[in-house]
Design an enzyme around this catalytic site. Structure first.
Site, PDB file in Angstrom:
ATOM      1  N   ARG A 225     -75.945 -51.870 -45.373  1.00  0.00           N
ATOM      2  CA  ARG A 225     -77.092 -51.877 -46.313  1.00  0.00           C
ATOM      3  C   ARG A 225     -76.850 -51.535 -47.773  1.00  0.00           C
ATOM      4  NH1 ARG A 225     -81.213 -51.353 -49.029  1.00  0.00           N
ATOM      5  NH2 ARG A 225     -83.393 -50.929 -47.974  1.00  0.00           N
ATOM      6  N   GLU A 233     -89.039 -58.097 -48.556  1.00  0.00           N
ATOM      7  CA  GLU A 233     -88.643 -58.559 -47.328  1.00  0.00           C
ATOM      8  C   GLU A 233     -88.953 -60.034 -47.421  1.00  0.00           C
ATOM      9  OE1 GLU A 233     -87.637 -56.867 -44.577  1.00  0.00           O
ATOM     10  OE2 GLU A 233     -87.564 -54.967 -45.960  1.00  0.00           O
ATOM     11  N   ARG A 267     -76.309 -48.811 -39.782  1.00  0.00           N
ATOM     12  CA  ARG A 267     -75.782 -49.684 -40.919  1.00  0.00           C
ATOM     13  C   ARG A 267     -75.009 -48.802 -41.953  1.00  0.00           C
ATOM     14  NH1 ARG A 267     -81.095 -52.863 -42.687  1.00  0.00           N
ATOM     15  NH2 ARG A 267     -81.812 -50.516 -42.907  1.00  0.00           N
TER      16      ARG A 267
END
Length: 335
Positions: A225, A233, A267
């Site tokens: 990330r 998004e 992540r």
């Protein structure tokens, strides 16, 4: 030793903020680190096969039985090394120290076999080696080329790191190493059912066998990330453009990832550099991401967002663009 899975010419891309990292061989491998990668491979290949490398006897005087004893000692020492050798000089000192009670001719022959510096060529290391990593960085990843399918949106990607990398080589589970060798052998025998089953075992463990320039490379998977930014998004305005920009920046490239931590989804959260360029800076300056100030208070990120706002570029062409974290919250609450 066999050639079922050879890591010697795996990618050792070392992108830095300074651009070109040095000369590279015909397979993209850094010529300065070929010997280190080959030594790491042969040590762990010995653990699986109990075989020493072919051709070593031409460089040393001791028997195959004695050679096997060296590799047992090297394997044990490598696993205990914190961190394992990364440079040819470190690898030479590691071999010399581990095999210090053995014949000088054998030690020098082993070093010559891997193209590592001989004892007389080594200089005394500084008392304390300076670190080039910024404060807060937990570790650094040097990735293999990024696949376009590994980029789902504008602030997330999946990367792979070769297990010949010194940081990875001492941490590969034995069953994964063995499965990789057996998979390669099964494919050579055209037993694809067995090969597919072994590949699933490898991927389930967080690894993957990649084929790059006709070389099979066992690599570890990392989901990353991008630290400090939040891109729209995919289904939001400019979500598609953000993803396309990230693809354009990193597709097919080796990346340098400075990892600061891990988020709640497992992540790695990190800064990404590609050919000396700071990826988050570009995404912010092009108006394709917000500064994620709730989790990152860096002044420079806020400044780059402010500059894009003033120019009304990217998502800032809208007078009141929806924040992605608020969009996600609304979706979770069914609004």
């Amino acid at each position: 030793m066999g050639n079922a899975l050879r890591f010697l010419f795996s990618y050792c891309c070392k992108p830095t903020t300074g651009g070109d990292a040095g000369s590279h061989g015909p397979q993209g491998v850094s010529t300065a680190n070929v010997g280190v990668s080959a030594l790491a491979h042969d040590i762990f290949q010995f653990e699986i096969t109990s075989q020493v490398p072919e051709g070593l006897s031409k460089h040393v005087v001791s028997s195959k039985k004695a050679q096997a004893n060296w590799y047992r000692k090297l394997l044990e020492a490598w696993r205990e090394a914190k961190p394992p050798p990364k440079t040819p000089e470190e690898a030479s000192r590691f071999v010399i120290q581990t095999l210090k009670r053995h014949q000088k001719a054998d030690v020098e022959g082993l070093l010559a076999f891997y193209g590592l510096p001989l004892p007389h060529a080594l200089v005394q290391p500084p008392a304390s080696a300076p670190t080039s990593l910024p404060e807060g960085v937990k570790f650094e990843l040097q990735t293999l080329p990024v696949d376009v399918k590994a980029i789902p949106d504008g602030d997330t990607l999946t990367v792979y790191v070769s297990t010949s990398d010194p940081r990875e080589s001492s941490n590969v589970p034995r069953d994964v190493q063995l499965a990789a060798v057996q998979r390669s052998e099964a494919r050579a025998e055209k037993n694809y059912t067995k090969a597919d089953a072994l590949h699933k075992k490898i991927t389930d463990a967080g690894y993957r066998v990649l084929n790059l320039q006709n070389q099979e490379i066992l690599a570890r998977k990392y989901r990353v990330r991008l630290r400090g930014i939040d891109a729209p998004e995919s289904s939001m305005p400019y979500g598609k453009e953000a993803k396309e920009e990230l693809i354009k920046l990193v597709q097919g490239k080796c990346l340098r990832v400075l990892v600061y931590g891990e988020d709640r989804y497992g992540r790695c959260v990190g800064d990404i550099y590609c050919n000396g360029k700071f990826v988050q800076e570009i995404m912010l300056k092009k108006g394709l991401a917000w500064h994620y100030s709730a989790y990152d208070q860096r002044i420079e990120l806020a400044t780059w967002e402010k500059e894009a706002r003033a120019k009304r570029i990217g998502l800032w062409a809208s007078s009141n663009p929806e924040k992605p974290w608020e969009w996600r919250k609304d979706k979770r609450e069914g609004r």
